[in-house]
Design an enzyme around this catalytic site. Structure first.
Site, PDB file in Angstrom:
ATOM      1  N   LYS C  79       0.850  -1.195   0.000  1.00  0.00           N
ATOM      2  CA  LYS C  79       0.000   0.000   0.000  1.00  0.00           C
ATOM      3  C   LYS C  79       0.886   1.245   0.000  1.00  0.00           C
ATOM      4  O   LYS C  79       1.916   1.278   0.675  1.00  0.00           O
ATOM      5  CB  LYS C  79      -0.916  -0.030   1.227  1.00  0.00           C
ATOM      6  N   SER C 154      -9.583   2.160   3.155  1.00  0.00           N
ATOM      7  CA  SER C 154      -8.714   2.838   2.224  1.00  0.00           C
ATOM      8  C   SER C 154      -7.739   1.916   1.481  1.00  0.00           C
ATOM      9  O   SER C 154      -7.134   2.347   0.509  1.00  0.00           O
ATOM     10  CB  SER C 154      -7.911   3.891   2.974  1.00  0.00           C
ATOM     11  N   SER C 178      -9.715  -0.016   7.419  1.00  0.00           N
ATOM     12  CA  SER C 178      -9.180   0.120   6.061  1.00  0.00           C
ATOM     13  C   SER C 178      -8.569  -1.133   5.446  1.00  0.00           C
ATOM     14  O   SER C 178      -8.321  -1.173   4.246  1.00  0.00           O
ATOM     15  CB  SER C 178      -8.133   1.237   6.012  1.00  0.00           C
TER      16      SER C 178
END
Lengths: 481, 116, 497
Positions: C79, C154, C178
């Protein structure tokens, strides 16, 4: 009307650590700009602080040294949020609400009067970077992040100070113990000690405080004293005119010897403190403080008193002999080894202190071992060498050659005194026989001629005769003619 | 249940934020906002502040706050110097730098008369 | 054979038997990424050259018979709010658009040390602030199950990359759901470990007391393996737990008899989609059928979780994001009069609206006069939420809940109603507030074919029990082999910010 000034002091000293408070970067002074930084102290995304144990220990040492009544059980860290180019994270990690220690005190002395000044709290925090402005470029600030994360101890006093002289004495006393206990080198020129006094003035007898102003940009104790005096006068002037003092941060201009309100428009401060999530609380303070208390060196005030009473030396001598733990240890070692505290003190205050001043002597690594200096003092006492020769010839030789024994030095330099009475008597007899006229004059009452005879003996002996014995012999022989 | 008034009762008493407050907060956070943006944020901040006022329903007397979820203490490192970044690594990605320094716009100064 | 569909174990066996090389695998994944990422937009940065170089190293190790880590040659996506040395780490933000960190996050360093092959950096809501992945400066991510729907957020890029076969493993982060929520919406596995289990060093902070790096995969086994590599004490993170990491593989036994699973009634209240509820209830029944004891429990402060989260997370974020000031690194606006102007224009232009909204809320609730009424009160209610869990875990080994109240929603659908989006975080935020671990695993599909996630929450540092239950369920659920079809070419919608 008579006025009274109320002065409080916020002092920051750099804790004597090798690495920064939250990362492993060096704290060494004088490095090239931006060469002592890492992701942590640069506030790079994702980097996290880890607290330096030594910074905590030194903070607690200060708490013990400044006799804090309260070592906080759970000291915690907080973020103080504000934007400034020298603050790369956008917040300073400091302590808020739960500082390391509270309620300490320190004694000061002004014109022979003792006074106790309260310490409100001690906390540890990080320093910010340094902004440099170049004359030619008025629209740019240059940032050096090396100081970011250097550990600081904040010492906030109670508003117990009343005069510029007291403020000076407070700083001097603080610097002395902080340096003495090895908490900080407290060198103002290196930015290791900074102070920001706050001042308010009220008519004498009033209970209510006046409006406070803060003073910044003070780089010596002398300036602190002057700036406070200036500021007190300024406040009084305003009050006398029936006007109101405005709360402000005043910048001291050393050249103009005056303080004026900071030109940078100050923000209405809202630091939005909140607990620092990246650091854990410190709960070992009380145990550690107890341990430090047990190991704490004797502080200068106590040490001076003990030197005066124990060695029978003068307070002025004690001040020099106790000026640092290393000097004090040296003095005591010399005094014990030679058995004469007074003589030891004279040597420290005179010869050793000048060697230190001339940069020939490192107090932490004395070039002449205590036993050797003691031996030299004993040689003087025994009459083997004269005091003058010891100071001016033997000691400098020992300073040059650290291995040299005082006996050896005396002999090498040919400075051993003639103290053999029989040999000296022969010389004295010769001198008396060779100067019959002077002998007659002396016996008629011209006693000052004794010096002449001594000089003659000294000349005969190339200055090596023990003057005390020569004096005795001459007096006896001249009297009994 | 306690209304939380002893804490100031701010969320319950005045839940909606004013444009001036938004402007003040935007300044604190160093965000330049147009009047339209101020209004946009005012509505959204107002909605969430109104929502969080529900926390006033709860009796929190004698409850300690939680700022750290794991109960670790005294996490300390030894005072050991570790290598720093080179100067180039340290300031190489600064938008502006010169002679080994990071360059930032100077803080605007006013003279004593307040003229910029 | 679709290499991109294989799990870690299968790839490892093929590598060790030298049926395929690490370079073959790496090549296959970049081919897959080229084929689908135009539509999915899971990656912000691809590291093809570096990946091939690493694959070459792994192949050399295999050739020389060196001992291999279980992750050697295994593709991983990271990420883009996790620092990678010398590689752009944008956080989905303009303000870090060309930012290249000087160091690797500890989790990344451990992946590299394990010879995993990092394919690239995945898309996310800016700084992790969002639940739909529409708040990225680099464009929204599409859900591989329906390219017109959101992947969740996210960690939407990581979840979508897994669902679309664009990686084998992925790192996510989880501040308020997330990792778990996008895993749920994309039909993959994602665990948020206990706070302190994985080092946060190098995870770009959003809300420091809530953030954790999460492990994501298509199977429980792979997820457990990934966590075992990145977990463990790190002296560079003061909040990293000095506890040993169990060998999670030992707990993948398929055995759940004797375990007590609590079903918190507050998690099945109004607002839950009926299809989601029935899939989750079926999964819980399934676990009961495997021998677990299912009991009803209550977490009375559940309804306050989102409010507490909004206050705590934004307060911390407002401080954490103060460092993006245009001075030391990152984006700086060009047109300004003075320092104050540079700050506020840089931050205005550099941050998206959602990030700005959270920064302002956070600054507000910490500001003079509001701290006690908002921030402090929230931290107190947080204690009550923690206490709820402590009490529940006194009698159960884990809690089973839906991961999210609805299946994936359409892109743009909730852009105008942020509050509704926050409220849907209700099943996720409490675990972060309490610091406990949570895993999301697929537990079926809606009638339209969208994945539904089952969330399991556990005691602090008891990830092993979560893996154990998740694995037992996964191995006995029959739909687990489904893949999205991903054949609809679609033009990406506009920047959501």
């Amino acid at each position: 009307m008579e006025y009274e000034a109320i002065i409080g002091m916020e002092v920051h000293v750099q804790l004597k650590t090798a690495s920064k408070i939250y990362c492993g970067c060096s704290t060494a002074f004088g490095a090239e700009p931006n060469t002592q930084t890492c992701p942590v102290c640069l506030g790079l995304p994702g980097a996290l602080p880890v607290l330096n144990r030594k910074a905590v220990e030194l903070g607690l040492k200060a708490a013990v040294t400044l006799v804090c009544d309260e070592i906080v059980e759970r000291a915690a860290f907080a973020r103080k949020n504000y934007f400034y180019p020298d603050l790369p994270k956008g917040y300073q990690i400091t302590q808020f609400g739960a500082p390391l220690a509270r309620h300490g005190r320190i004694e000061i002395e002004v014109e022979g009067q003792q006074k106790e000044i309260g310490i409100r709290h001690l906390l540890i925090e990080e320093d910010a970077g340094k902004l440099i402005h170049s004359e030619g470029e008025s629209d740019v600030s240059f940032v050096d992040f090396n100081r970011c994360g250097v550990p600081l101890l904040e010492i906030v006093s109670e508003p117990d100070l009343r005069t510029p002289a007291e403020a000076h004495a407070y700083l001097a006393a603080l610097k002395e113990v902080i340096e003495y206990a090895g908490i900080s080198d407290a060198d103002m020129e290196k930015g290791q000690m900074r102070c920001e006094p706050n001042i308010s003035v009220r008519p004498r007898g009033y209970k209510e405080f006046g409006t406070r102003t803060e003073l910044k940009n003070l780089n010596s104790f002398r300036n602190v004293e002057r700036a406070i005096a200036f500021e007190i006068e300024r406040h009084i002037g305003i009050l006398e005119r029936g006007e109101k003092v405005e709360q402000a941060t005043m910048l001291w201009d050393e050249r103009a010897q005056r303080a004026s309100p900071m030109r940078v428009k100050e923000e209405a401060h809202d630091y939005r403190y909140f607990p620092e999530p990246d650091l854990t609380a410190v709960t070992l303070g009380r145990d550690l403080a107890a341990q430090i208390r047990a190991e704490l060196p004797e502080l200068p005030r106590a040490k001076r008193a003990r030197f005066v009473s124990g060695y029978g030396i003068a307070p002025e001598q004690a001040a020099v002999c106790a000026s640092s733990p290393a000097v004090a240890d040296y003095f005591e070692a010399v005094a014990k080894a030679c058995g004469d505290g007074n003589e030891a003190a004279k040597w420290i205050v005179g010869v050793v202190a000048s060697a230190v001043n001339e940069g020939k002597w490192d107090v932490n690594a004395p070039s002449v071992a205590a036993e050797k200096l003691a031996a030299l003092i004993r040689l003087v006492a025994d009459g083997a060498v004269s005091g003058i020769a010891a100071r001016e010839n033997v000691f400098p030789a020992m300073l040059e050659r650290p291995g040299l024994e005082p006996e050896e030095a005396v002999d090498e330099l040919g400075l051993r005194q003639m103290s053999d009475e029989a040999r000296l008597e022969a010389v004295v007899d010769r001198v008396i026989a060779a100067n019959p006229g002077e002998v007659v004059r002396y016996r008629r009452g011209e006693e000052k001629l004794l010096g002449y005879f001594v000089g003659q003996v000294m000349e005969e002996t190339k200055g090596r005769a023990n003057p005390k014995i020569v004096n005795q012999l001459l007096r006896r022989k001249l009297a009994s003619g | 249940m306690s209304s939380g008034r002893e804490d100031g009762g701010r969320p319950g008493a005045d839940p909606v934020i004013t444009a001036d407050e938004v402007r003040h907060i935007a300044h604190l956070a160093r965000l330049e906002l147009t009047d339209r943006e101020i209004e946009w944020f005012r509505v959204r901040l107002g909605a969430i502040l109104e929502y969080v006022a529900k926390l006033n329903e709860i009796d929190i007397e004698n409850v300690e706050p939680t700022s750290h979820v794991i109960l670790m203490e005294n996490v300390l490192r030894d005072d050991v110097v570790r290598p720093s970044l080179s100067r180039d690594e340290a300031i190489g990605s600064a938008p502006s730098s010169r002679n080994g320094f990071v360059a930032a716009p100077r803080i605007i100064e006013t003279d004593d008369s307040g003229v910029v | 054979m679709h290499l991109y569909r294989l799990g870690v174990g299968e790839i490892g066996r093929l590598l060790r038997k030298r049926v395929i090389s690490a370079r073959d695998i790496t090549g296959a994944f970049f081919a897959r990424i080229r084929a689908v990422d135009q539509s999915v937009n899971a990656y912000i940065t691809l590291l093809e050259e570096r990946a091939h170089a690493k694959a070459k190293e792994v192949d050399a190790k295999i050739a020389s018979g060196d001992e291999l880590s279980p992750l050697a040659g295994i593709p991983v996506a990271v990420k883009d709010n996790i620092c990678t040395q010398g590689v752009e780490t944008t956080c989905g933000s303009r303000i870090l658009s060309r930012y290249r960190p000087q160091y690797d996050a500890t989790a990344v360093a451990r992946l590299r040390a394990a010879d995993a092959i990092i394919l690239g950096k995945t898309n996310l809501d800016e700084f992790g602030m969002g639940a739909s992945n529409e708040y990225s400066y680099y464009g929204p991510v599409a859900n591989p199950w329906d390219l017109l729907r959101v992947p969740g957020g996210s960690s939407g890029g990581s979840a979508a990359a897994l669902a679309a076969g664009e990686t084998t493993l992925a790192l996510g982060t989880d501040t308020g759901g997330s990792t778990r929520q996008p895993a749920g919406l994309c039909g993959v596995v994602g665990i948020k470990p206990t706070y302190g289990r994985v080092s946060r060093y190098g995870l770009v902070a959003f809300a420091s007391s809530l953030d954790q790096i999460g492990a994501m995969a298509r199977s429980v086994e792979d997820c457990a393996l990934l966590l075992s590599i990145i977990a463990g004490h790190d002296p560079r993170d003061s909040t990293s737990a000095a506890l040993p990491v169990p060998n999670y593989h030992d707990y993948l036994t398929g055995e759940v008899r004797g375990l007590r699973i609590g079903v918190p009634r507050e998690y099945f209240a109004e607002g839950i989609d009926p299809e989601v509820e029935s899939a989750v209830r079926d999964a819980i029944d399934h676990l009961a059928g495997l021998g677990a004891e299912v009991v009803d429990v209550s977490l009375p402060h559940t309804e306050y979780g989102v409010a507490v989260y909004q206050l705590v997370a934004t307060a911390e974020a407002s401080s954490n994001l103060a460092r993006y000031d245009g001075i030391g690194y990152g984006f700086r606006a060009e047109d300004f009069d003075d320092l104050a102007g540079m700050y506020s224009r840089t931050r205005h232009d550099g941050f998206g609206n959602e990030v700005k909204r959270r920064i302002m809320l956070g600054a507000y609730v910490l500001s003079a006069g509001y701290y006690e009424a908002y921030y402090l009160r929230a931290q107190k209610v947080r204690s009550l939420i923690r206490r709820d869990f402590e009490e529940a875990f006194a009698s159960v080994d884990c809690l089973a809940t839906p991961t999210y109240p609805t299946p994936a929603f359409r892109l743009g659908e909730k852009l105008d109603d942020p509050l509704a989006l926050y409220l849907a975080d209700i099943y996720n935020t409490s675990a972060n507030l309490a610091g406990i671990p949570g895993i999301s695993i697929p537990c079926g599909y809606t009638g339209d074919g969208f994945p539904v996630g089952l969330q399991l929450l556990g005691r602090p540092f008891d990830e092993k029990t979560l893996f154990r239950i998740a694995y037992a369920y996964e191995q006995t659920a029959e739909w687990r082999h489904r893949w999205p079809e991903l054949d609809i070419p679609v033009r990406r919608s506009a920047d959501g910010v």
